[in-house]
Design a protein around this motif. Sequence first.
Motif, PDB file in Angstrom:
ATOM      1  N   VAL A  41       0.838  -1.258  -0.108  1.00  0.00           N
ATOM      2  CA  VAL A  41       0.058   0.001  -0.040  1.00  0.00           C
ATOM      3  C   VAL A  41       1.052   1.298  -0.056  1.00  0.00           C
ATOM      4  N   LEU A  42       0.643   2.117  -1.063  1.00  0.00           N
ATOM      5  CA  LEU A  42       1.425   3.122  -1.131  1.00  0.00           C
ATOM      6  C   LEU A  42       1.046   4.373  -0.347  1.00  0.00           C
ATOM      7  N   CYS A  43      -0.487   4.650  -0.098  1.00  0.00           N
ATOM      8  CA  CYS A  43      -1.109   5.340   0.874  1.00  0.00           C
ATOM      9  C   CYS A  43      -2.476   4.943   0.869  1.00  0.00           C
ATOM     10  N   ARG A  44      -3.273   5.432   2.076  1.00  0.00           N
ATOM     11  CA  ARG A  44      -4.609   5.099   2.310  1.00  0.00           C
ATOM     12  C   ARG A  44      -5.396   6.427   2.003  1.00  0.00           C
ATOM     13  N   PRO A  48      -3.077  11.990   5.691  1.00  0.00           N
ATOM     14  CA  PRO A  48      -2.634  13.118   5.324  1.00  0.00           C
ATOM     15  C   PRO A  48      -1.541  13.075   4.076  1.00  0.00           C
ATOM     16  N   ALA A  49      -1.567  13.865   3.162  1.00  0.00           N
ATOM     17  CA  ALA A  49      -0.589  13.883   1.860  1.00  0.00           C
ATOM     18  C   ALA A  49       0.503  14.559   2.062  1.00  0.00           C
ATOM     19  N   THR A  50       1.471  13.891   2.819  1.00  0.00           N
ATOM     20  CA  THR A  50       2.931  14.714   3.199  1.00  0.00           C
ATOM     21  C   THR A  50       3.744  14.451   2.063  1.00  0.00           C
ATOM     22  N   ASP A  51       3.598  13.795   0.953  1.00  0.00           N
ATOM     23  CA  ASP A  51       4.229  13.785  -0.163  1.00  0.00           C
ATOM     24  C   ASP A  51       3.595  13.240  -1.499  1.00  0.00           C
ATOM     25  N   LEU A  52       4.389  13.410  -2.320  1.00  0.00           N
ATOM     26  CA  LEU A  52       3.847  13.190  -3.904  1.00  0.00           C
ATOM     27  C   LEU A  52       4.371  12.018  -4.286  1.00  0.00           C
ATOM     28  N   PRO A  53       3.513  10.904  -4.405  1.00  0.00           N
ATOM     29  CA  PRO A  53       4.075   9.361  -5.118  1.00  0.00           C
ATOM     30  C   PRO A  53       4.224   9.662  -6.453  1.00  0.00           C
ATOM     31  N   VAL A  54       5.352   9.313  -7.023  1.00  0.00           N
ATOM     32  CA  VAL A  54       5.760   9.486  -8.287  1.00  0.00           C
ATOM     33  C   VAL A  54       5.972   7.771  -8.664  1.00  0.00           C
ATOM     34  N   LEU A  83       1.161  10.455  -9.018  1.00  0.00           N
ATOM     35  CA  LEU A  83      -0.122  10.002  -8.320  1.00  0.00           C
ATOM     36  C   LEU A  83      -0.834  10.937  -7.315  1.00  0.00           C
ATOM     37  N   ASP A  84      -2.299  11.072  -7.271  1.00  0.00           N
ATOM     38  CA  ASP A  84      -2.725  11.956  -6.331  1.00  0.00           C
ATOM     39  C   ASP A  84      -2.397  13.277  -6.054  1.00  0.00           C
ATOM     40  N   LYS A  85      -2.449  13.966  -7.328  1.00  0.00           N
ATOM     41  CA  LYS A  85      -1.863  15.385  -7.308  1.00  0.00           C
ATOM     42  C   LYS A  85      -2.917  16.162  -6.664  1.00  0.00           C
ATOM     43  N   VAL A  86      -4.030  15.863  -6.553  1.00  0.00           N
ATOM     44  CA  VAL A  86      -5.188  16.656  -6.068  1.00  0.00           C
ATOM     45  C   VAL A  86      -4.779  16.842  -4.559  1.00  0.00           C
ATOM     46  N   ALA A  87      -4.633  15.460  -3.877  1.00  0.00           N
ATOM     47  CA  ALA A  87      -4.278  15.561  -2.357  1.00  0.00           C
ATOM     48  C   ALA A  87      -3.155  16.361  -1.909  1.00  0.00           C
ATOM     49  N   VAL A  88      -2.007  16.286  -2.869  1.00  0.00           N
ATOM     50  CA  VAL A  88      -0.697  16.927  -2.389  1.00  0.00           C
ATOM     51  C   VAL A  88      -1.099  18.316  -2.698  1.00  0.00           C
ATOM     52  N   ASP A  90      -3.683  20.311  -2.419  1.00  0.00           N
ATOM     53  CA  ASP A  90      -4.644  21.214  -1.797  1.00  0.00           C
ATOM     54  C   ASP A  90      -4.417  20.779  -0.079  1.00  0.00           C
ATOM     55  N   GLY A  91      -3.386  20.107   0.026  1.00  0.00           N
ATOM     56  CA  GLY A  91      -3.044  19.617   1.460  1.00  0.00           C
ATOM     57  C   GLY A  91      -4.085  18.854   2.322  1.00  0.00           C
ATOM     58  N   GLY A  92      -5.058  18.277   1.616  1.00  0.00           N
ATOM     59  CA  GLY A  92      -5.918  17.469   2.278  1.00  0.00           C
ATOM     60  C   GLY A  92      -5.413  15.817   2.328  1.00  0.00           C
ATOM     61  N   GLY A  93      -6.433  14.938   2.909  1.00  0.00           N
ATOM     62  CA  GLY A  93      -6.241  13.475   2.842  1.00  0.00           C
ATOM     63  C   GLY A  93      -6.073  12.869   1.485  1.00  0.00           C
ATOM     64  N   HIS A  94      -5.344  12.043   1.264  1.00  0.00           N
ATOM     65  CA  HIS A  94      -5.297  11.097   0.096  1.00  0.00           C
ATOM     66  C   HIS A  94      -6.645  10.677  -0.383  1.00  0.00           C
ATOM     67  N   THR A  95      -7.158  10.930  -1.894  1.00  0.00           N
ATOM     68  CA  THR A  95      -8.262  10.961  -2.347  1.00  0.00           C
ATOM     69  C   THR A  95      -8.782   9.451  -2.583  1.00  0.00           C
ATOM     70  N   ALA A  96      -7.573   8.494  -2.575  1.00  0.00           N
ATOM     71  CA  ALA A  96      -7.701   7.094  -2.692  1.00  0.00           C
ATOM     72  C   ALA A  96      -6.654   6.179  -2.066  1.00  0.00           C
TER      73      ALA A  96
END
Length: 224
Positions: A41-44, A48-54, A83-88, A90-96
Amino acid sequence: MSRSVSRDTSALRAVPLFAAVPAERLAALHPTAVTYPAGGVLCRAGEPATDLPVLLAGRVAASAATASGRVLRFGEYAAPCALDKVAVTDGGGHTATLTAVGPCRVYRLPRARFLDLVDDHAPLRRHLLRKLADTARDERRRWLTAGVPAQARLAGWLLDRAADDDVVRLPGGRQDLADLLGVTRVTVSRELSRLRRAGLIAVDGRTVHLLAPELLALRAVSAG
């Protein structure tokens, strides 16, 4: 899962988001390189989206759970991509929840460094804005099709994914397709059978051949 700090960021140039960023600027990022096994699992969703997964190598699946506990699968993403550029952004939680389909290699860029890069480079900023706009349109399309009959959803999905030779390869098994469409596996099998009996498609394992795309388009408008 293994981690290391990477000094060679040349692989980032293959990611569309970073294609226009100067090599020396990318080299200064020093991202954390992480290798995930299948099922890792890369993120849940919600974290919190503390980094951008590439994603540099491999494929990941995106999913989230409904209030009733049912897991919905949004799709799969293949390297190279961010991945998940939206969350990173806006600083919100991961979207998926992002799960490795097979072995994956990922760079993780701290959010602050990524946002500094966005501030410094207009081409990257424009690319990011386009992608966020596409995400918003996709979300609106998902809401608009929420009440559409299952056969119309399936027909529209097949037409949207068809290659030049009118061939569609299903993402994993029928359960994966059911998750993408927001229906059950039984419903997917039933509607595929109906389209096949109508002479609109031919099914060979995980491959679907569109025999009459024009008529299939009519089913996408209305399954009645």
